[in-house]
Write a protein that holds these residues in place. Structure first.
Motif, PDB file in Angstrom:
ATOM      1  N   VAL A   9       0.888  -1.176   0.000  1.00 42.07           N
ATOM      2  CA  VAL A   9       0.000   0.000   0.000  1.00 42.07           C
ATOM      3  C   VAL A   9       0.919   1.217   0.000  1.00 42.07           C
ATOM      4  CG1 VAL A   9      -1.809   1.271   1.202  1.00 42.07           C
ATOM      5  CG2 VAL A   9      -1.745  -1.235   1.318  1.00 42.07           C
ATOM      6  N   GLY A  13       8.697   6.427  -2.699  1.00 44.06           N
ATOM      7  CA  GLY A  13      10.127   6.147  -2.514  1.00 44.06           C
ATOM      8  C   GLY A  13      10.417   4.922  -1.672  1.00 44.06           C
ATOM      9  N   VAL A  36      -2.894   5.848  -4.022  1.00 44.14           N
ATOM     10  CA  VAL A  36      -3.959   6.794  -4.386  1.00 44.14           C
ATOM     11  C   VAL A  36      -3.670   7.448  -5.740  1.00 44.14           C
ATOM     12  CG1 VAL A  36      -4.866   7.319  -2.081  1.00 44.14           C
ATOM     13  CG2 VAL A  36      -2.859   8.570  -2.919  1.00 44.14           C
ATOM     14  N   CYS A  70       3.122   1.669   3.243  1.00 44.75           N
ATOM     15  CA  CYS A  70       4.239   2.602   2.987  1.00 44.75           C
ATOM     16  C   CYS A  70       3.697   3.967   2.567  1.00 44.75           C
ATOM     17  CB  CYS A  70       5.143   2.045   1.903  1.00 44.75           C
ATOM     18  SG  CYS A  70       5.906   0.478   2.342  1.00 44.75           S
ATOM     19  N   VAL A  71       2.811   4.514   3.379  1.00 42.33           N
ATOM     20  CA  VAL A  71       2.181   5.796   3.052  1.00 42.33           C
ATOM     21  C   VAL A  71       2.810   6.899   3.909  1.00 42.33           C
ATOM     22  CG1 VAL A  71       0.034   4.638   2.404  1.00 42.33           C
ATOM     23  CG2 VAL A  71       0.320   5.469   4.751  1.00 42.33           C
ATOM     24  N   PRO A  72       2.610   8.169   3.521  1.00 43.79           N
ATOM     25  CA  PRO A  72       3.141   9.264   4.344  1.00 43.79           C
ATOM     26  C   PRO A  72       2.445   9.301   5.710  1.00 43.79           C
ATOM     27  CG  PRO A  72       2.483  10.021   2.144  1.00 43.79           C
ATOM     28  CD  PRO A  72       1.957   8.640   2.294  1.00 43.79           C
ATOM     29  N   GLU A  93       5.579   1.419   7.650  1.00 46.83           N
ATOM     30  CA  GLU A  93       6.729   2.325   7.647  1.00 46.83           C
ATOM     31  C   GLU A  93       6.607   3.345   8.770  1.00 46.83           C
ATOM     32  OE1 GLU A  93       9.618   2.971   7.129  1.00 46.83           O
ATOM     33  OE2 GLU A  93      10.119   1.391   5.720  1.00 46.83           O
ATOM     34  N   LYS A  94       7.757   3.779   9.249  1.00 50.72           N
ATOM     35  CA  LYS A  94       7.787   4.799  10.290  1.00 50.72           C
ATOM     36  C   LYS A  94       7.606   6.172   9.644  1.00 50.72           C
ATOM     37  CE  LYS A  94      10.918   7.127   9.769  1.00 50.72           C
ATOM     38  NZ  LYS A  94      11.259   8.003   8.607  1.00 50.72           N
ATOM     39  N   GLY A 120       9.344  -0.023  10.212  1.00 55.13           N
ATOM     40  CA  GLY A 120      10.590   0.186   9.472  1.00 55.13           C
ATOM     41  C   GLY A 120      11.704   0.935  10.190  1.00 55.13           C
ATOM     42  N   HIS A 174      14.155   7.847  13.766  1.00 56.00           N
ATOM     43  CA  HIS A 174      15.139   6.752  13.710  1.00 56.00           C
ATOM     44  C   HIS A 174      16.127   6.871  14.873  1.00 56.00           C
ATOM     45  CE1 HIS A 174      14.242   4.663  10.006  1.00 56.00           C
ATOM     46  NE2 HIS A 174      14.296   5.761   9.276  1.00 56.00           N
TER      47      HIS A 174
HETATM   48  N1  LIG Z   1      12.587   3.491   7.048  1.00 56.25           N
HETATM   49  C1  LIG Z   1      13.174   4.284   6.166  1.00 56.25           C
HETATM   50  O1  LIG Z   1      14.379   4.267   6.002  1.00 56.25           O
HETATM   51  C2  LIG Z   1      12.345   5.191   5.337  1.00 56.25           C
HETATM   52  C3  LIG Z   1      12.895   5.771   4.181  1.00 56.25           C
HETATM   53  C4  LIG Z   1      12.094   6.614   3.424  1.00 56.25           C
HETATM   54  C5  LIG Z   1      10.804   6.877   3.822  1.00 56.25           C
HETATM   55  N2  LIG Z   1      10.320   6.310   4.953  1.00 56.25           N
HETATM   56  C6  LIG Z   1       8.966   6.599   5.416  1.00 56.25           C
HETATM   57  O2  LIG Z   1       8.017   6.077   4.517  1.00 56.25           O
HETATM   58  C7  LIG Z   1       6.894   6.942   4.433  1.00 56.25           C
HETATM   59  C8  LIG Z   1       6.658   7.267   2.961  1.00 56.25           C
HETATM   60  O3  LIG Z   1       7.789   7.946   2.470  1.00 56.25           O
HETATM   61  P1  LIG Z   1       8.080   7.997   0.900  1.00 56.25           P
HETATM   62  O4  LIG Z   1       9.433   8.581   0.763  1.00 56.25           O
HETATM   63  O5  LIG Z   1       7.802   6.682   0.271  1.00 56.25           O
HETATM   64  O6  LIG Z   1       6.986   9.063   0.431  1.00 56.25           O
HETATM   65  P2  LIG Z   1       6.448   9.281  -1.050  1.00 56.25           P
HETATM   66  O7  LIG Z   1       5.706  10.564  -1.030  1.00 56.25           O
HETATM   67  O8  LIG Z   1       7.572   9.081  -2.029  1.00 56.25           O
HETATM   68  O9  LIG Z   1       5.462   8.061  -1.270  1.00 56.25           O
HETATM   69  C9  LIG Z   1       4.255   7.916  -0.579  1.00 56.25           C
HETATM   70  C10 LIG Z   1       3.262   7.260  -1.527  1.00 56.25           C
HETATM   71  O10 LIG Z   1       2.095   6.965  -0.784  1.00 56.25           O
HETATM   72  C11 LIG Z   1       0.980   7.281  -1.621  1.00 56.25           C
HETATM   73  N3  LIG Z   1      -0.184   7.461  -0.765  1.00 56.25           N
HETATM   74  C12 LIG Z   1      -0.533   8.534  -0.020  1.00 56.25           C
HETATM   75  N4  LIG Z   1      -1.672   8.277   0.664  1.00 56.25           N
HETATM   76  C13 LIG Z   1      -2.025   7.014   0.364  1.00 56.25           C
HETATM   77  C14 LIG Z   1      -3.093   6.190   0.762  1.00 56.25           C
HETATM   78  N5  LIG Z   1      -4.017   6.606   1.621  1.00 56.25           N
HETATM   79  N6  LIG Z   1      -3.168   4.955   0.234  1.00 56.25           N
HETATM   80  C15 LIG Z   1      -2.234   4.520  -0.649  1.00 56.25           C
HETATM   81  N7  LIG Z   1      -1.188   5.265  -1.068  1.00 56.25           N
HETATM   82  C16 LIG Z   1      -1.098   6.503  -0.557  1.00 56.25           C
HETATM   83  C17 LIG Z   1       1.414   8.511  -2.382  1.00 56.25           C
HETATM   84  O11 LIG Z   1       0.639   8.710  -3.556  1.00 56.25           O
HETATM   85  C18 LIG Z   1       2.866   8.168  -2.685  1.00 56.25           C
HETATM   86  O12 LIG Z   1       3.003   7.462  -3.898  1.00 56.25           O
HETATM   87  C19 LIG Z   1       7.239   8.174   5.271  1.00 56.25           C
HETATM   88  O13 LIG Z   1       6.589   8.111   6.492  1.00 56.25           O
HETATM   89  C20 LIG Z   1       8.725   8.090   5.463  1.00 56.25           C
HETATM   90  O14 LIG Z   1       9.173   8.584   6.705  1.00 56.25           O
HETATM   91  C21 LIG Z   1      11.052   5.472   5.700  1.00 56.25           C
END
Ligand SMILES: NC(=O)c1ccc[n+]([C@@H]2O[C@H](COP(=O)([O-])OP(=O)(O)OC[C@H]3O[C@@H](n4cnc5c(N)ncnc54)[C@H](O)[C@@H]3O)[C@@H](O)[C@H]2O)c1
Length: 336
Positions: A9, A13, A36, A70-72, A93-94, A120, A174
């Motif tokens: 989900v 990134g 989404v 893996c959503v924001p 994801e955190k 995560g 982290h």
């Molecule tokens: N553990 C780690 O090392 C690490 C690294 C990067 C990001 N993260 C975390 O992961 C989370 C996401 O970061 P990202 O870089 O992937 O962000 P991003 O903006 O690149 O990706 C988020 C995706 O989620 C989608 N999205 C938003 N709402 C949604 C929903 N309700 N249902 C389905 N999809 C939805 C968006 O369209 C987007 O494609 C953040 O909380 C970030 O802190 C963790």
């Protein structure tokens, strides 16, 4: 279960990273992706020979064995609830949410259903963590200083407080998680933000935050977060005990003691793989090395939000200890 069928989900990134790691496991089949933004889901699905689904319900109907959320930060809650209702293991994801109420509700539901979870916080899989633990064993930590000094990441939601929770919740979590793992629980936080957002359209977060931390066992510490640079400057922590100074980042552990200074390198990529490996092994019933299940991540979320709340309100926040009562659970427990 021989092959673990995984659904994703969110396809941004971090989902792309998990998909890449999972694709390297011969006991995982990435069956589906939803986002989404349908094109984002379609692109990631196509890359891995998976199916793109319109929403979480469709993804769940495809019959995954486990789901990655893996959503924001602001988007957490509904997907987790759907996965819980389906009775499936989930990797989240955190940070686990932008607030505490959502995180507590999901944690309760996970416990009630007895579901397998992982979050995560992959720093817990850094190879040097055991060495740091070994060096600290039998010593009292006196002081810790954590920092995440970086740029504004290139995602639109990041610089909005109601979307990301701010740099402490979103990024420095982290470091706070590792502080909890190595030093113990924080009982009191006083934090300051500079009240000035970074120069990014629509930003309303503090561009720098510093917090003073008091720990249950008497240690004191600080946590600093900044997003005013054009590069990632430093993310890590220093720990001082009597006759010992440890400096830990994703790249390794530097040890200073009576014998001088030595450095033990770590591989951040290995930790990112290990967090997925541990979850899949747990789901398949062939391993038990999930180091941060949802309930444990809730502790880190509480601490991060305590820092953010203190910086926002200008007041000290007290957190619960195992025996304490001043629980920072439903709002800010403050001391003027
Ligand atoms: N553990 C780690 O090392 C690490 C690294 C990067 C990001 N993260 C975390 O992961 C989370 C996401 O970061 P990202 O870089 O992937 O962000 P991003 O903006 O690149 O990706 C988020 C995706 O989620 C989608 N999205 C938003 N709402 C949604 C929903 N309700 N249902 C389905 N999809 C939805 C968006 O369209 C987007 O494609 C953040 O909380 C970030 O802190 C963790």
């Amino acid at each position: 279960m021989r092959i673990c069928r995984v659904g994703l989900v969110g396809a941004g990134g971090v989902a792309q990273r998990h998909a890449r790691v999972l694709a390297g496991f011969d006991d995982v089949d990435l069956i589906g992706v939803t986002d989404v933004v349908p094109d984002t889901a379609a692109a990631l699905a196509a890359q891995h020979g998976a199916q793109a689904y319109a929403d979480v319900a469709e993804l769940l109907a495809a019959g995954p064995d486990a789901v990655y959320v893996c959503v924001p930060p602001f988007a957490h809650g509904p997907a987790e609830q759907a996965v819980i209702d389906a009775g499936l293991p989930m990797f989240v994801e955190k940070p686990v949410a932008v607030d505490l109420a959502t995180a507590e509700r999901i944690a309760d539901e996970v416990t009630r259903r007895g579901l397998r979870t992982a979050v995560g916080h992959h720093w817990r899989y850094l190879s040097v963590l055991d060495e740091a633990r070994g060096l600290l064993a039998g010593r009292s930590v006196r002081m810790v200083s954590g920092s995440w000094l970086d740029k504004v990441p290139p995602v639109a939601w990041w610089s909005r407080r109601d979307r990301s929770g701010g740099p402490v919740v979103e990024q420095a979590a982290h470091v706070l998680d590792l502080i909890r793992a190595l030093v113990g629980e924080v009982t009191e936080v006083t934090a300051y933000g500079n009240g000035t957002p970074p120069p990014v359209d629509g930003a309303d977060i503090d561009s720098v935050t510093t917090a003073v931390l008091r720990f249950a066992d008497g240690a004191v510490g600080t946590l600093s977060a900044a997003c005013v640079l054009g590069w990632k400057h430093r993310a890590g922590l220093e720990i001082l005990a009597d006759g010992l100074a440890l400096s830990l980042t994703e790249e390794g552990l530097t040890i200073c003691d009576a014998d001088g200074e030595r450095h033990v390198p770590a591989d951040p990529e290995a930790a990112r793989v290990a967090v997925d490996r541990a979850f899949v092994d747990a789901v398949r019933g062939v391993g038990d090395d999930v180091r941060v299940p949802y309930a444990e991540a809730l502790g880190t979320q509480r601490l991060a939000l305590a820092v953010a709340d203190s910086a926002r309100t200008g007041q000290t926040v007290r957190l619960a200890t195992a025996s304490g009562t001043a629980l920072h659970s439903t709002g800010v427990t403050v001391d003027a």
